[in-house]
Design a protein around this motif. Structure first.
Motif, PDB file in Angstrom:
ATOM      1  N   LEU A   1       0.524  -1.266  -0.540  1.00 32.47           N
ATOM      2  CA  LEU A   1      -0.019  -0.047  -0.354  1.00 32.47           C
ATOM      3  C   LEU A   1       0.506   1.136   0.074  1.00 32.47           C
ATOM      4  O   LEU A   1       0.312   2.446  -1.150  1.00 32.47           O
ATOM      5  CB  LEU A   1      -0.649   0.158   1.662  1.00 32.47           C
ATOM      6  CG  LEU A   1      -1.764   1.103   1.237  1.00 32.47           C
ATOM      7  CD1 LEU A   1      -3.224   1.170   0.287  1.00 32.47           C
ATOM      8  CD2 LEU A   1      -2.374   1.162   3.168  1.00 32.47           C
TER       9      LEU A   1
ATOM     10  N   VAL B   1     -18.350  -2.388  -0.698  1.00 33.30           N
ATOM     11  CA  VAL B   1     -17.233  -2.594  -1.236  1.00 33.30           C
ATOM     12  C   VAL B   1     -17.212  -3.878  -1.718  1.00 33.30           C
ATOM     13  O   VAL B   1     -16.278  -3.970  -3.164  1.00 33.30           O
ATOM     14  CB  VAL B   1     -16.596  -3.552   0.358  1.00 33.30           C
ATOM     15  CG1 VAL B   1     -15.518  -4.296   0.555  1.00 33.30           C
ATOM     16  CG2 VAL B   1     -16.503  -2.776   1.296  1.00 33.30           C
TER      17      VAL B   1
ATOM     18  N   HIS C   1     -14.718  -3.591  -5.363  1.00 29.07           N
ATOM     19  CA  HIS C   1     -14.008  -4.786  -5.823  1.00 29.07           C
ATOM     20  C   HIS C   1     -14.516  -5.796  -6.667  1.00 29.07           C
ATOM     21  O   HIS C   1     -13.296  -6.481  -7.274  1.00 29.07           O
ATOM     22  CB  HIS C   1     -13.556  -5.144  -4.397  1.00 29.07           C
ATOM     23  CG  HIS C   1     -12.902  -4.569  -3.736  1.00 29.07           C
ATOM     24  ND1 HIS C   1     -12.773  -5.739  -2.401  1.00 29.07           N
ATOM     25  CD2 HIS C   1     -13.018  -3.316  -3.298  1.00 29.07           C
ATOM     26  CE1 HIS C   1     -12.364  -4.296  -1.503  1.00 29.07           C
ATOM     27  NE2 HIS C   1     -12.502  -3.210  -1.404  1.00 29.07           N
TER      28      HIS C   1
ATOM     29  N   ILE D   1     -12.188  -0.033 -12.450  1.00 31.33           N
ATOM     30  CA  ILE D   1     -11.552  -0.728 -12.142  1.00 31.33           C
ATOM     31  C   ILE D   1     -10.296  -1.468 -13.034  1.00 31.33           C
ATOM     32  O   ILE D   1      -9.401  -1.496 -13.339  1.00 31.33           O
ATOM     33  CB  ILE D   1     -11.772  -2.189 -11.397  1.00 31.33           C
ATOM     34  CG1 ILE D   1     -12.111  -2.365  -9.545  1.00 31.33           C
ATOM     35  CG2 ILE D   1     -10.739  -3.016 -11.651  1.00 31.33           C
ATOM     36  CD1 ILE D   1     -12.266  -2.840  -8.831  1.00 31.33           C
TER      37      ILE D   1
ATOM     38  N   ILE E   1      -8.423   1.494 -14.769  1.00 35.08           N
ATOM     39  CA  ILE E   1      -7.128   1.641 -13.679  1.00 35.08           C
ATOM     40  C   ILE E   1      -6.324   0.067 -14.510  1.00 35.08           C
ATOM     41  O   ILE E   1      -4.875   0.817 -14.583  1.00 35.08           O
ATOM     42  CB  ILE E   1      -7.269   1.400 -12.793  1.00 35.08           C
ATOM     43  CG1 ILE E   1      -8.379   2.972 -11.886  1.00 35.08           C
ATOM     44  CG2 ILE E   1      -5.686   1.598 -12.067  1.00 35.08           C
ATOM     45  CD1 ILE E   1      -8.177   2.808 -10.048  1.00 35.08           C
TER      46      ILE E   1
ATOM     47  N   ALA F   1      -1.957   4.812 -12.924  1.00 35.30           N
ATOM     48  CA  ALA F   1      -2.811   3.738 -12.159  1.00 35.30           C
ATOM     49  C   ALA F   1      -2.744   3.925 -11.194  1.00 35.30           C
ATOM     50  O   ALA F   1      -4.073   3.575 -10.421  1.00 35.30           O
ATOM     51  CB  ALA F   1      -2.457   2.581 -12.715  1.00 35.30           C
ATOM     52  N   SER F   2      -1.962   4.438 -10.008  1.00 34.05           N
ATOM     53  CA  SER F   2      -1.969   4.364  -8.307  1.00 34.05           C
ATOM     54  C   SER F   2      -1.775   5.073  -8.343  1.00 34.05           C
ATOM     55  O   SER F   2      -3.289   4.827  -7.335  1.00 34.05           O
ATOM     56  CB  SER F   2       0.002   4.921  -8.218  1.00 34.05           C
ATOM     57  OG  SER F   2       0.474   3.583  -8.978  1.00 34.05           O
TER      58      SER F   2
ATOM     59  N   ALA G   1      -5.847   4.506  -8.594  1.00 34.34           N
ATOM     60  CA  ALA G   1      -6.359   3.901  -7.269  1.00 34.34           C
ATOM     61  C   ALA G   1      -6.636   4.503  -5.520  1.00 34.34           C
ATOM     62  O   ALA G   1      -7.530   4.332  -5.382  1.00 34.34           O
ATOM     63  CB  ALA G   1      -5.470   3.016  -7.154  1.00 34.34           C
ATOM     64  N   PHE G   2      -5.517   5.389  -5.989  1.00 34.36           N
ATOM     65  CA  PHE G   2      -5.844   5.842  -4.643  1.00 34.36           C
ATOM     66  C   PHE G   2      -7.096   7.188  -4.562  1.00 34.36           C
ATOM     67  O   PHE G   2      -8.411   7.070  -3.747  1.00 34.36           O
ATOM     68  CB  PHE G   2      -4.130   7.029  -4.227  1.00 34.36           C
ATOM     69  CG  PHE G   2      -3.752   5.618  -3.383  1.00 34.36           C
ATOM     70  CD1 PHE G   2      -3.739   5.845  -1.847  1.00 34.36           C
ATOM     71  CD2 PHE G   2      -2.727   5.490  -4.528  1.00 34.36           C
ATOM     72  CE1 PHE G   2      -3.150   5.003  -1.126  1.00 34.36           C
ATOM     73  CE2 PHE G   2      -2.118   4.250  -2.875  1.00 34.36           C
ATOM     74  CZ  PHE G   2      -2.308   3.504  -1.260  1.00 34.36           C
TER      75      PHE G   2
ATOM     76  N   TYR H   1      -9.419   6.373  -6.697  1.00 28.74           N
ATOM     77  CA  TYR H   1     -10.626   5.853  -5.959  1.00 28.74           C
ATOM     78  C   TYR H   1     -11.244   6.034  -5.268  1.00 28.74           C
ATOM     79  O   TYR H   1     -12.598   4.749  -4.240  1.00 28.74           O
ATOM     80  CB  TYR H   1     -10.673   4.186  -7.155  1.00 28.74           C
ATOM     81  CG  TYR H   1     -12.038   3.446  -7.086  1.00 28.74           C
ATOM     82  CD1 TYR H   1     -13.228   3.788  -7.490  1.00 28.74           C
ATOM     83  CD2 TYR H   1     -11.711   1.802  -6.706  1.00 28.74           C
ATOM     84  CE1 TYR H   1     -14.200   2.776  -7.777  1.00 28.74           C
ATOM     85  CE2 TYR H   1     -12.694   1.172  -7.032  1.00 28.74           C
ATOM     86  CZ  TYR H   1     -13.521   0.833  -7.280  1.00 28.74           C
ATOM     87  OH  TYR H   1     -14.742   0.115  -7.105  1.00 28.74           O
ATOM     88  N   PHE H   2      -9.731   4.572  -4.480  1.00 26.07           N
ATOM     89  CA  PHE H   2     -10.830   4.617  -3.016  1.00 26.07           C
ATOM     90  C   PHE H   2     -11.176   5.178  -1.781  1.00 26.07           C
ATOM     91  O   PHE H   2     -11.893   5.394  -1.451  1.00 26.07           O
ATOM     92  CB  PHE H   2      -9.072   3.907  -2.106  1.00 26.07           C
ATOM     93  CG  PHE H   2      -8.996   2.981  -1.141  1.00 26.07           C
ATOM     94  CD1 PHE H   2     -10.086   2.424  -0.343  1.00 26.07           C
ATOM     95  CD2 PHE H   2      -7.492   2.743   0.138  1.00 26.07           C
ATOM     96  CE1 PHE H   2     -10.099   1.702   0.299  1.00 26.07           C
ATOM     97  CE2 PHE H   2      -8.067   2.705   1.328  1.00 26.07           C
ATOM     98  CZ  PHE H   2      -9.140   2.496   1.730  1.00 26.07           C
TER      99      PHE H   2
ATOM    100  N   MET I   1     -14.374   5.502  -2.491  1.00 27.60           N
ATOM    101  CA  MET I   1     -15.559   4.811  -1.883  1.00 27.60           C
ATOM    102  C   MET I   1     -15.484   4.487  -0.401  1.00 27.60           C
ATOM    103  O   MET I   1     -15.759   4.675  -0.029  1.00 27.60           O
ATOM    104  CB  MET I   1     -14.398   3.258  -2.231  1.00 27.60           C
ATOM    105  CG  MET I   1     -14.783   1.858  -1.480  1.00 27.60           C
ATOM    106  SD  MET I   1     -13.718   0.969  -2.072  1.00 27.60           S
ATOM    107  CE  MET I   1     -13.457   0.241  -0.291  1.00 27.60           C
TER     108      MET I   1
ATOM    109  N   LEU J   1     -18.729   5.066   2.100  1.00 27.72           N
ATOM    110  CA  LEU J   1     -19.027   3.778   2.376  1.00 27.72           C
ATOM    111  C   LEU J   1     -19.468   5.162   4.198  1.00 27.72           C
ATOM    112  O   LEU J   1     -20.947   4.398   4.769  1.00 27.72           O
ATOM    113  CB  LEU J   1     -18.033   3.201   3.123  1.00 27.72           C
ATOM    114  CG  LEU J   1     -17.631   2.372   2.327  1.00 27.72           C
ATOM    115  CD1 LEU J   1     -16.308   1.706   2.761  1.00 27.72           C
ATOM    116  CD2 LEU J   1     -18.690   1.513   2.845  1.00 27.72           C
TER     117      LEU J   1
ATOM    118  N   PRO K   1      -9.066  -2.051  -1.560  1.00 30.28           N
ATOM    119  CA  PRO K   1      -9.306  -2.240  -3.280  1.00 30.28           C
ATOM    120  C   PRO K   1      -8.087  -3.606  -3.605  1.00 30.28           C
ATOM    121  O   PRO K   1      -7.240  -2.086  -3.011  1.00 30.28           O
ATOM    122  CB  PRO K   1      -9.883  -1.134  -4.311  1.00 30.28           C
ATOM    123  CG  PRO K   1      -9.995   0.348  -3.020  1.00 30.28           C
ATOM    124  CD  PRO K   1      -9.570  -0.202  -1.847  1.00 30.28           C
TER     125      PRO K   1
ATOM    126  N   ASN L   1      -5.150  -1.467  -4.931  1.00 31.09           N
ATOM    127  CA  ASN L   1      -4.031  -0.365  -4.510  1.00 31.09           C
ATOM    128  C   ASN L   1      -2.927  -1.091  -3.864  1.00 31.09           C
ATOM    129  O   ASN L   1      -2.271  -0.188  -3.570  1.00 31.09           O
ATOM    130  CB  ASN L   1      -4.969   0.170  -3.397  1.00 31.09           C
ATOM    131  CG  ASN L   1      -5.635   1.001  -3.357  1.00 31.09           C
ATOM    132  OD1 ASN L   1      -6.604   0.980  -4.361  1.00 31.09           O
ATOM    133  ND2 ASN L   1      -5.678   2.374  -2.576  1.00 31.09           N
ATOM    134  N   THR L   2      -2.858  -2.162  -4.138  1.00 30.68           N
ATOM    135  CA  THR L   2      -1.395  -3.100  -2.948  1.00 30.68           C
ATOM    136  C   THR L   2      -1.135  -4.069  -3.909  1.00 30.68           C
ATOM    137  O   THR L   2      -0.052  -4.371  -4.521  1.00 30.68           O
ATOM    138  CB  THR L   2      -1.702  -3.873  -1.847  1.00 30.68           C
ATOM    139  OG1 THR L   2      -3.315  -4.836  -2.363  1.00 30.68           O
ATOM    140  CG2 THR L   2      -2.354  -2.941  -0.966  1.00 30.68           C
TER     141      THR L   2
END
Lengths: 294, 312
Positions: free
Chosen positions: A39, A235, A239, A246, A249, A263-264, A267-268, A270-271, A274, A278, B137, B140-141
């Protein structure tokens, strides 16, 4: 009990703690190796131009360039992100309401209940990315017979764009949305079965209609399960490997231009979206639960 | 006494509309009608998939044939089996879901037991981190993991999927840890203490007393884990591509694989790729899980009761 000296008491406690750590040690190591480190590494990539050669990984610090590109330059990403937000906010209430209704049905006593249970939990075993993709491609996932009616198509064309995409999504993927409710039905059912039957009887003796029983007894008793289910739904939708964000990305990861760094960063972002979703849903449900108990 | 309260009429009303104690006929009829309708809508994609998969090329072109094909045509399945390279991908899928699942369940049970039975500092932190592993997700890893595996030469190797599972970081591990936490927390302390008085070690208590008491949790976790690993494609594609090909991976490149076997320029019109072949491929993909589901359905539908999860 008085035989133990305080010292011994402490050492017993320490021993218990050490044994406890022994049991969870493997998980802690795994968490560091397979979650935390990657991460942090991904986070670092998101501020760099990453070039991968067969021998090494070269990082070239670019500050916020990847983030500004995703948010301000790339028209696709923002559009996909908005689409994802709308689809999630449309799907969650449908999944929750549907799962609740089915769970209440399955909590009743009737013949062939086993058969219906088998039907309603079936999607648990078949919702995989490629299968869903093939089914959507064949139009098999649409609300049966509705999306092809000319009047509906015409009606959709009249709608403003902002309203049209959620409605369209609803019509074309209705059954898929329902298919994401398997585990949620299980959780609701478990909560319903915990409610003491005598409460229903007491309510019935007091002359409560089944309508009132639902709002005053059943729904409040399902509030915890609703929060759990909402989180689970968001979630699992976020996912899901056929999720368009996704996919996007993933495809960008192998681009020569930007590639892994870009892409990283996405991804962040997007996270982050999310987590915001939530939080919104969580706060909303908390508010609702508090009003329900008052 | 009005005619409506005549005992016979009353009986009839109960039969039809029910009373507090039982549902009447109309209520029952409405219940079944609703359940059947919802069930049909729910299963419609599956029925569509199956019906389409047994349509011959003639039936596909015939607009009169919707839900009932004129013949039970197996040609699509013969092609589907070939394109999916079925025996190989089936074995790969089975291995790639059973092995990580077994390891993941064993580790999850150990961790869940530790969390449920021991008092130690930092437990709330562990729960927060557990929740985090559930929320983060995979994308991310996954990239650093992929690069590390590449350096170690583990890309395409089953170990790439197995290693995280062994360390409690497998696919949806957090859920299984919570399942075991829930089932071990209700395990009676008295049993544990009496075993300890007999001189049993922690490991012995765990293996001989706790594990047998939580057997349903093991079975439920194991089969759910198999299903989720089987259906997982994001991680499997990234970690296993080039080495192992699972059924869903092969399905996602179905068109390409089909055209390799039946080049579009050279085969006659009936052998071109059509939706019937695609649907037969999709059906072959879920068939093993369907069989497992129908054999073990009790464990799926009653899983929550069996594991004693309370929904918290």
């Amino acid at each position: 009990m008085t035989g133990y000296s305080p010292r011994r008491e402490i050492s017993l406690r320490t021993r218990e703690a050490l044994h406890g750590y022994g049991f969870i040690l493997i998980w802690v190591v795994g968490f560091l190796l397979f979650t935390l480190l990657p991460l942090i590494e991904t986070f670092r990539y998101s501020f760099n131009q990453v070039t991968v050669t067969t021998a090494s990984i070269n990082l070239n610090f670019v500050e916020w360039a990847n983030y500004t590109r995703a948010l301000f330059t790339d028209p696709n990403f923002i559009e996909l992100l908005i689409g994802y937000t709308i689809e999630t906010l449309v799907s969650v209430p449908i999944v929750l309401i549907f799962a609740m209704i089915i769970a209440m049905f399955l909590n009743l006593k009737f013949k062939f209940k086993g058969l219906f249970r088998v039907i309603f939990f079936l999607p648990i075993v078949i919702t995989s990315g490629p299968v869903i993709k093939e089914l959507t491609a064949q139009g098999a996932a649409a609300a049966p017979g509705i999306s092809t009616i000319p009047a509906v198509i015409e009606f959709l064309e009249q709608l403003p764009r902002a309203l049209r995409s959620p409605v369209e999504y609803l019509l074309t993927s209705f059954i898929l949305i329902l298919w994401f409710s398997g585990v949620q039905i299980l959780i609701y059912l478990a909560s319903l079965q915990k409610v003491d039957r005598s409460i229903y009887e007491a309510a019935a003796i007091d002359g409560a209609s089944s309508w009132a029983t639902f709002w005053k007894i059943i729904l409040p008793s399902l509030s915890t399960a609703t929060v759990v289910n909402a989180i689970y739904t968001i979630v699992s939708l976020s996912h899901f490997s056929e999720n368009k964000v996704i996919r996007y990305i993933y495809d960008r990861t192998y681009d020569v231009q930007g590639g892994i760094g870009y892409a990283s960063a996405m991804a962040f972002i997007y996270f982050g979206v999310m987590i915001i979703l939530l939080t919104i849903v969580y706060l909303f449900l908390q508010q609702w639960a508090r009003r329900g108990t008052r | 006494m009005s005619i409506f309260h005549h005992p016979v009429i009353q009986r009839f009303r109960w039969l039809l509309f029910g009373s507090r104690a039982h549902r009447g006929l109309t209520m029952n009829a409405a219940l079944y009608a609703l359940l059947i309708a919802i069930g049909f809508v729910y299963l419609q994609p599956l029925l569509f998939m199956f019906v389409t998969s047994i349509k011959s090329p003639d039936d596909l072109l015939n607009p009169m044939v919707q839900w009932v094909p004129t013949e039970f045509y197996l040609g699509n399945y013969i092609k589907g089996l070939r394109v999916l390279n079925y025996s190989n991908t089936l074995m790969a899928s089975a291995a790639m879901s059973i092995v990580p699942s077994m390891l993941q369940v064993i580790v999850a049970s150990v961790v869940g037991y530790g969390l449920a039975r021991y008092r130690f500092r930092g437990k709330p932190l562990i729960f927060i981190l557990l929740l985090a592993t559930f929320l983060i997700p995979p994308q991310n890893t996954v990239i650093p993991q992929m690069l590390t595996y590449r350096n170690l030469g583990l890309l395409g190797n089953p170990l790439a999927l197995i290693l995280p599972a062994v360390m409690g970081q497998g696919y949806k591990s957090a859920i299984f840890i919570l399942i075991f936490y829930q089932s071990y927390i209700s395990f009676p302390k008295v049993l544990e203490e009496s075993a300890r008085l007999d001189g049993a070690s922690d490991m012995r208590v765990f293996l001989t007393l706790a594990v047998p008491s939580a057997l349903p949790a093991y079975i439920v976790s194991f089969i759910f884990s198999i299903v989720w690993y089987w259906n997982e494609t994001f991680l499997t594609v990234i970690f296993l591509e080039g080495g192992v090909t699972t059924l869903p991976m092969q399905l996602s490149k179905f068109t390409q694989a089909y055209e390799n076997l039946y080049p579009p320029g050279t085969v006659n019109i009936f052998d071109r790729l059509n939706e019937a072949v695609k649907m037969s491929g999709t059906f072959l993909n879920i068939l093993p899980l369907l069989v497992m589901y129908f054999i073990l359905q009790k464990w799926f539908v009653e899983s929550v009761e069996m594991t004693g999860i309370t929904g918290e």
